[in-house]
Design an enzyme around this catalytic site. Structure first.
Site, PDB file in Angstrom:
ATOM      1  N   GLY A 204       0.940  -1.320  -0.011  1.00 25.42           N
ATOM      2  CA  GLY A 204      -0.050  -0.054   0.036  1.00 25.42           C
ATOM      3  C   GLY A 204       0.715   1.392   0.066  1.00 25.42           C
ATOM      4  N   PRO A 205       0.290   2.388  -0.213  1.00 23.70           N
ATOM      5  CA  PRO A 205       0.946   3.663  -0.048  1.00 23.70           C
ATOM      6  C   PRO A 205       1.510   3.913   1.018  1.00 23.70           C
ATOM      7  CG  PRO A 205      -1.464   3.919  -0.651  1.00 23.70           C
ATOM      8  CD  PRO A 205      -1.319   2.568  -0.130  1.00 23.70           C
ATOM      9  N   HIS A 425     -10.014  34.518  -9.098  1.00 21.92           N
ATOM     10  CA  HIS A 425      -9.655  33.243  -9.727  1.00 21.92           C
ATOM     11  C   HIS A 425     -10.270  31.917  -8.680  1.00 21.92           C
ATOM     12  CE1 HIS A 425      -6.213  30.486 -11.013  1.00 21.92           C
ATOM     13  NE2 HIS A 425      -6.873  29.642 -10.186  1.00 21.92           N
ATOM     14  N   GLU A 426     -10.201  32.230  -7.400  1.00 22.19           N
ATOM     15  CA  GLU A 426     -10.692  31.094  -6.661  1.00 22.19           C
ATOM     16  C   GLU A 426     -12.183  31.032  -6.759  1.00 22.19           C
ATOM     17  OE1 GLU A 426      -8.887  29.115  -5.355  1.00 22.19           O
ATOM     18  OE2 GLU A 426      -7.027  30.012  -5.694  1.00 22.19           O
TER      19      GLU A 426
HETATM   20  P1  ADP Z   1       3.720   2.626   6.841  1.00 19.61           P
HETATM   21  O1  ADP Z   1       4.411   1.707   7.394  1.00 19.61           O
HETATM   22  O2  ADP Z   1       2.523   2.146   5.893  1.00 19.61           O
HETATM   23  O3  ADP Z   1       4.393   3.712   6.006  1.00 19.61           O
HETATM   24  P2  ADP Z   1       3.227   3.367   9.104  1.00 19.61           P
HETATM   25  O4  ADP Z   1       2.801   2.165  10.103  1.00 19.61           O
HETATM   26  O5  ADP Z   1       4.665   3.905   9.586  1.00 19.61           O
HETATM   27  O6  ADP Z   1       2.775   3.517   7.974  1.00 19.61           O
HETATM   28  O7  ADP Z   1       2.215   4.668  10.000  1.00 19.61           O
HETATM   29  C1  ADP Z   1       3.068   5.844  10.293  1.00 19.61           C
HETATM   30  C2  ADP Z   1       1.994   6.305  11.378  1.00 19.61           C
HETATM   31  O8  ADP Z   1       0.809   7.035  10.851  1.00 19.61           O
HETATM   32  C3  ADP Z   1       1.687   5.618  12.524  1.00 19.61           C
HETATM   33  O9  ADP Z   1       2.655   5.629  13.505  1.00 19.61           O
HETATM   34  C4  ADP Z   1       0.374   6.186  12.933  1.00 19.61           C
HETATM   35  O10 ADP Z   1       0.438   7.242  13.732  1.00 19.61           O
HETATM   36  C5  ADP Z   1      -0.225   6.658  11.645  1.00 19.61           C
HETATM   37  N1  ADP Z   1      -1.224   5.760  11.068  1.00 19.61           N
HETATM   38  C6  ADP Z   1      -1.133   5.296  10.021  1.00 19.61           C
HETATM   39  N2  ADP Z   1      -2.358   4.501   9.533  1.00 19.61           N
HETATM   40  C7  ADP Z   1      -2.985   4.463  10.738  1.00 19.61           C
HETATM   41  C8  ADP Z   1      -4.287   3.827  11.088  1.00 19.61           C
HETATM   42  N3  ADP Z   1      -4.780   2.934  10.145  1.00 19.61           N
HETATM   43  N4  ADP Z   1      -4.714   3.990  12.292  1.00 19.61           N
HETATM   44  C9  ADP Z   1      -4.060   4.618  12.971  1.00 19.61           C
HETATM   45  N5  ADP Z   1      -2.803   5.456  12.902  1.00 19.61           N
HETATM   46  C10 ADP Z   1      -2.198   5.156  11.756  1.00 19.61           C
HETATM   47 ZN    ZN Z   2      -6.527  27.747  -9.445  1.00 22.31          ZN
END
Ligand code: ADP
Ligand code: ZN
Length: 602
Positions: A204-205, A425-426
């Protein structure tokens, strides 16, 4: 969970230090040693001492004279002068002639002292410090991290992350719950002969909670959690990565059942190619990983979770059955997911009771979990800055803008004409969006400059989730992007640079319609573009002949032009509303969607 980190420095670092110590030792310490034993005196002293019969041994060399006192304790040295009476003098003094007052060291001895001794001392100190650190870090540190894995060991503790900390992502959690269940009671699975997948790929992203989910699995199952980033395996020296993998798995098998988490697995798991001069180290590391995964049984209790946002670049050998054969998508949260994530993070801060999280979630469309966590934190910081003890709705709303558009630029001074231009514009964007029935209504319009460089923006709101867009909706969106420029043309008869971002977005959409969504009249359902890295912004490359490219360009231009025309027409038909709204925005600087609709429908 308590994380025990081990110091990690590349090996070359240690080599450099050893070399430096050697050089210092030889240039500073050794000469000082040597000097200490020999005292340099002037010739007069030598003459006096011989006359006083204070000389024990003497050695006359070509350009210097070495001699000792009567007890042979102190060695003196003096330059040799043209002294014809030297021999008589020495005869009278009763000194004994000697050949080697200062014993020349044998080459072996000098080599040992000058080069080997410092290394021994240095290594000794290193070992000593290492032992000290080992005591502190619970036996998990190696000063010379040669071939040792630096897998961090998460000591089990009650404050571990659980599934309840990960909001949204219900499908992923459901998928992983089975693994938790297996770790709790492997016997149940063994009895029936089922084996767990050895590897699970979280795809995932960035910032969607993949790391969190992996930790939560360990937390729920109450097992140790080993974590390592793919890039940590790839070292400067060939073979180091492989030995790290070996070591990681050795540790893991000792601690089984446990979770091994490999972040950014694409760093080692990239497709091996047949090109010459490929990355040997990476390939060796990957091969070792494959070997290790084959080497243990599915029932051994070691489960490997890996995260990546580039699944398409992974080597097929890595994703085949028996290795990372299960893939768990961790997508950007939907509206409900965003609301839940906001609530989870808001639990950690002090808020007023009346916060409408669904409203915030709606405003933050497209934000990842990490961004939402950031939004909540920004809101808390804002409250502190204003000397308040609780976070309010407007803190959260403002922090969305901060995360999206940057901080308000307090002292950016627009000229009056610029401010009018931005206002028109906006409003142009908003009005075109509102007049096209399919476009989402606006949430907020502001013309306060931001640190990101935006002079103003229109926040659109999508009610609920959208998974599909129709051709008309995309066209309307393009028209909305052109609305800003269209309003400038209409109001001032001239155009500004303010539309550069709109132009980019409109072009992107138009191009995608034609090359990827099959929405052009001529190309039917033929893909003209390949998209790679769908989780990382989606870079695309054209895959068609030069003529077709020309034709694509022509159609993109025609499409944007027609939508621009449409936007201009809409604004021209609503010229009075445009002026009224722009004046209102110019005066107020920020207006809400409700105010906007009120004026529009008046
Ligand atoms: P990834 O590994 O997918 O890049 P992380 O697990 O490191 O993302 O997430 C980074 C931070 O974003 C976490 O520490 C948390 O604070 C927050 N976060 C991301 N997704 C969630 C979620 N589904 N629920 C709660 N917090 C989240
Ligand atoms: Zn614009």
């Amino acid at each position: 969970m308590k994380e025990v980190k081990t110091p990690k420095k590349p090996l070359i670092y240690y080599y450099m230090i050893v070399l430096l110590v050697l050089l210092l030792f030889n240039s500073l310490v050794m000469p000082w040693f040597a000097q200490r034993q020999v005292q340099l005196v002037d010739y007069g002293t030598f003459v006096t001492m011989t006359e006083d019969k204070q000389v024990g041994l003497v050695e006359v060399q070509d350009n210097q004279i070495l001699f000792t006192d009567l007890d042979n304790k102190v060695v003196y040295k003096t330059g040799r002068m043209d002294d014809p009476e030297l021999l008589d003098r020495l005869e009278d003094s009763g000194a004994k002639y000697s050949r080697e007052i200062i014993e020349e060291m044998s080459p072996l001895a000098s080599f040992l002292i000058y080069w080997i001794l410092p290394i021994v001392i240095f290594v000794g100190i290193g070992q000593f410090m290492n032992r000290k650190m080992m005591n502190k870090a619970g036996g998990n540190s190696m000063m010379f991290g040669m071939g040792k894995s630096n897998a961090k060991v998460y000591v089990k503790s009650s404050e571990g992350i659980h599934f309840s900390d990960v909001a949204g992502e219900d499908e992923a959690k459901e998928n992983l719950a089975e693994i938790v269940d297996y770790l709790h009671d492997p016997a149940k699975y063994k009895k029936i002969g089922a084996s767990m997948p050895k590897g699970v790929l979280l795809v995932g992203p960035p910032g969607t909670g993949k790391t969190m989910l992996a930790k939560a699995v360990a937390g729920e199952a109450d097992v140790p959690f080993f974590s390592m980033s793919g890039s940590e395996f790839v070292e400067m020296f060939v073979g180091m990565g492989a030995s790290k993998v070996r070591d990681l798995f050795r540790q893991a098998k000792e601690k089984a059942p446990c979770i091994v988490f490999i972040d950014e697995i694409d760093a080692i798991g990239k497709k091996r190619d047949s090109q010459l001069g490929g990355n040997d180290e990476r390939e060796q590391t990957l091969n070792q990983l494959l070997t290790e995964m084959d080497g243990f049984e599915g029932n051994s209790g070691v489960i490997i979770l890996a995260a990546t946002n580039r699944p398409e670049s992974l080597d097929p050998a890595l994703t085949r059955p028996g290795r990372f054969d299960r893939r768990v998508p961790v997508e950007l949260p939907d509206l409900k997911g965003r609301e839940e994530i906001l609530k989870v993070h808001a639990r950690k801060i002090q808020t007023v009771d009346s916060i409408d999280f669904s409203q915030i979630a709606r405003m933050a469309s497209g934000a990842s979990g990490a961004e939402l966590a950031n939004i909540v934190n920004e809101a808390a910081l804002r409250a502190v800055r204003d000397n308040r003890t609780q976070v309010t709705q407007s803190d959260l709303e403002e922090s969305i803008e901060v995360v999206i558009a940057g901080y308000q630029k307090k002292n950016a001074i627009l000229t009056d004409q610029e401010k009018w231009t931005v206002a028109y514009h906006e409003i142009g964007h908003a009005l075109v969006a509102a007049k096209q029935s399919h476009s989402a209504p606006v949430q907020k319009i502001t013309i306060i400059p931001r640190t990101s460089g935006a002079l103003g923006y229109t926040m659109q709101v999508d009610e609920g989730n959208k998974y599909l867009m129709t051709k008309e909706e995309i066209e309307n969106k393009i028209a909305t992007y052109t609305g800003g420029r269209a309003a400038e043309e209409l109001a001032f008869g001239t155009i500004s640079t303010g539309a550069s971002n709109d132009i980019e977005q409109a072009t992107k959409l138009a191009r995608a319609m034609i090359t990827r969504y099959g929405m052009s009249p001529d190309f039917d359902m033929v893909a003209m573009e390949n998209v790679s890295g769908q989780y990382l912004g989606g870079d695309s490359s054209l895959s068609c002949s030069a003529q077709t490219q020309t034709e694509i360009d022509r159609q993109v231009v025609a499409l944007v032009k027609s939508q621009h025309k449409k936007a201009s027409d809409i604004l021209a038909q609503n010229r009075e509303k445009l002026d009224e709204l722009a004046r209102y925005l110019y005066e107020k600087e920020t207006i809400t969607g409700i105010e906007f609709m009120d004026i529009l429908n008046r």
